[in-house]
Motif scaffolding. Sequence first.
Motif, PDB file in Angstrom:
ATOM      1  N   UNK A 128       0.820  -1.223   0.000  1.00  0.00           N
ATOM      2  CA  UNK A 128       0.000   0.000   0.000  1.00  0.00           C
ATOM      3  C   UNK A 128       0.850   1.266   0.000  1.00  0.00           C
ATOM      4  N   UNK A 129       2.109   1.137   0.396  1.00  0.00           N
ATOM      5  CA  UNK A 129       3.017   2.286   0.379  1.00  0.00           C
ATOM      6  C   UNK A 129       3.893   2.306  -0.866  1.00  0.00           C
ATOM      7  N   UNK A 130       3.690   1.384  -1.776  1.00  0.00           N
ATOM      8  CA  UNK A 130       4.420   1.382  -3.036  1.00  0.00           C
ATOM      9  C   UNK A 130       5.750   0.652  -3.013  1.00  0.00           C
ATOM     10  N   UNK A 131       6.064  -0.084  -1.957  1.00  0.00           N
ATOM     11  CA  UNK A 131       7.319  -0.831  -1.872  1.00  0.00           C
ATOM     12  C   UNK A 131       7.074  -2.237  -2.432  1.00  0.00           C
ATOM     13  N   UNK A 132       7.059  -2.322  -3.758  1.00  0.00           N
ATOM     14  CA  UNK A 132       6.664  -3.573  -4.410  1.00  0.00           C
ATOM     15  C   UNK A 132       7.704  -4.675  -4.280  1.00  0.00           C
ATOM     16  N   UNK A 133       8.974  -4.340  -4.240  1.00  0.00           N
ATOM     17  CA  UNK A 133      10.017  -5.341  -4.075  1.00  0.00           C
ATOM     18  C   UNK A 133       9.924  -5.976  -2.677  1.00  0.00           C
ATOM     19  N   UNK A 134       9.729  -5.142  -1.658  1.00  0.00           N
ATOM     20  CA  UNK A 134       9.566  -5.654  -0.300  1.00  0.00           C
ATOM     21  C   UNK A 134       8.283  -6.482  -0.197  1.00  0.00           C
ATOM     22  N   UNK A 135       7.238  -6.046  -0.892  1.00  0.00           N
ATOM     23  CA  UNK A 135       5.977  -6.787  -0.896  1.00  0.00           C
ATOM     24  C   UNK A 135       6.168  -8.185  -1.455  1.00  0.00           C
ATOM     25  N   UNK A 136       6.854  -8.261  -2.595  1.00  0.00           N
ATOM     26  CA  UNK A 136       7.087  -9.567  -3.220  1.00  0.00           C
ATOM     27  C   UNK A 136       7.909 -10.469  -2.303  1.00  0.00           C
ATOM     28  N   UNK A 137       8.925  -9.922  -1.657  1.00  0.00           N
ATOM     29  CA  UNK A 137       9.758 -10.714  -0.756  1.00  0.00           C
ATOM     30  C   UNK A 137       8.978 -11.229   0.445  1.00  0.00           C
ATOM     31  N   UNK A 138       8.152 -10.365   1.015  1.00  0.00           N
ATOM     32  CA  UNK A 138       7.379 -10.796   2.189  1.00  0.00           C
ATOM     33  C   UNK A 138       6.287 -11.796   1.819  1.00  0.00           C
ATOM     34  N   UNK A 139       5.681 -11.637   0.654  1.00  0.00           N
ATOM     35  CA  UNK A 139       4.681 -12.613   0.211  1.00  0.00           C
ATOM     36  C   UNK A 139       5.340 -13.973   0.016  1.00  0.00           C
ATOM     37  N   UNK A 140       6.500 -13.966  -0.632  1.00  0.00           N
ATOM     38  CA  UNK A 140       7.205 -15.234  -0.870  1.00  0.00           C
ATOM     39  C   UNK A 140       7.611 -15.887   0.451  1.00  0.00           C
TER      40      UNK A 140
END
Length: 144
Positions: free
Chosen positions: A51-63
């Motif tokens: 939601x804050x636009x940190x898509x790389x961190x999002x992908x890492x945390x989802x994985x």
Amino acid sequence: MGLIWLALAAIAVWALVRLGRQSEKPGRGQWRIAATVLGAVLLAGAVLAGSHGAYLATAGMVAAGAYLIFSSRIRAVAPRAAKSEPLSEAEARAILGVSSTASKVEINEAWRRLMGRAHPDQGGTEGLAARVNAARDRLLKGLR
């Protein structure tokens, strides 16, 4: 904000390493619970980071969250395959403790006596009960 995420990740890794060193037997349930909770927290963090636009961190945390959740699930243990090679008549007689001239009645009596001890409900094992059953079946098949 990055330092907070780094600190949380370090704590999470420490907790998993600490709980993951336990064996499969008694403490495995604690690791499963901790990994599942941590996976859920990582997925929630991924939503927040996305939601804050940190898509790389999002992908890492989802994985990482998905990995923890799926790796901590309880897997069914496949039953051991029954012994595939058939019993010889001599082995069957030795298991039941009957002579080569035993009748159908004597074979069934010996089977009943042994199943009283070999049955899993009476303190025996499934494998032992299966061997006793196979021995009876082999000898009764030879009488027909």
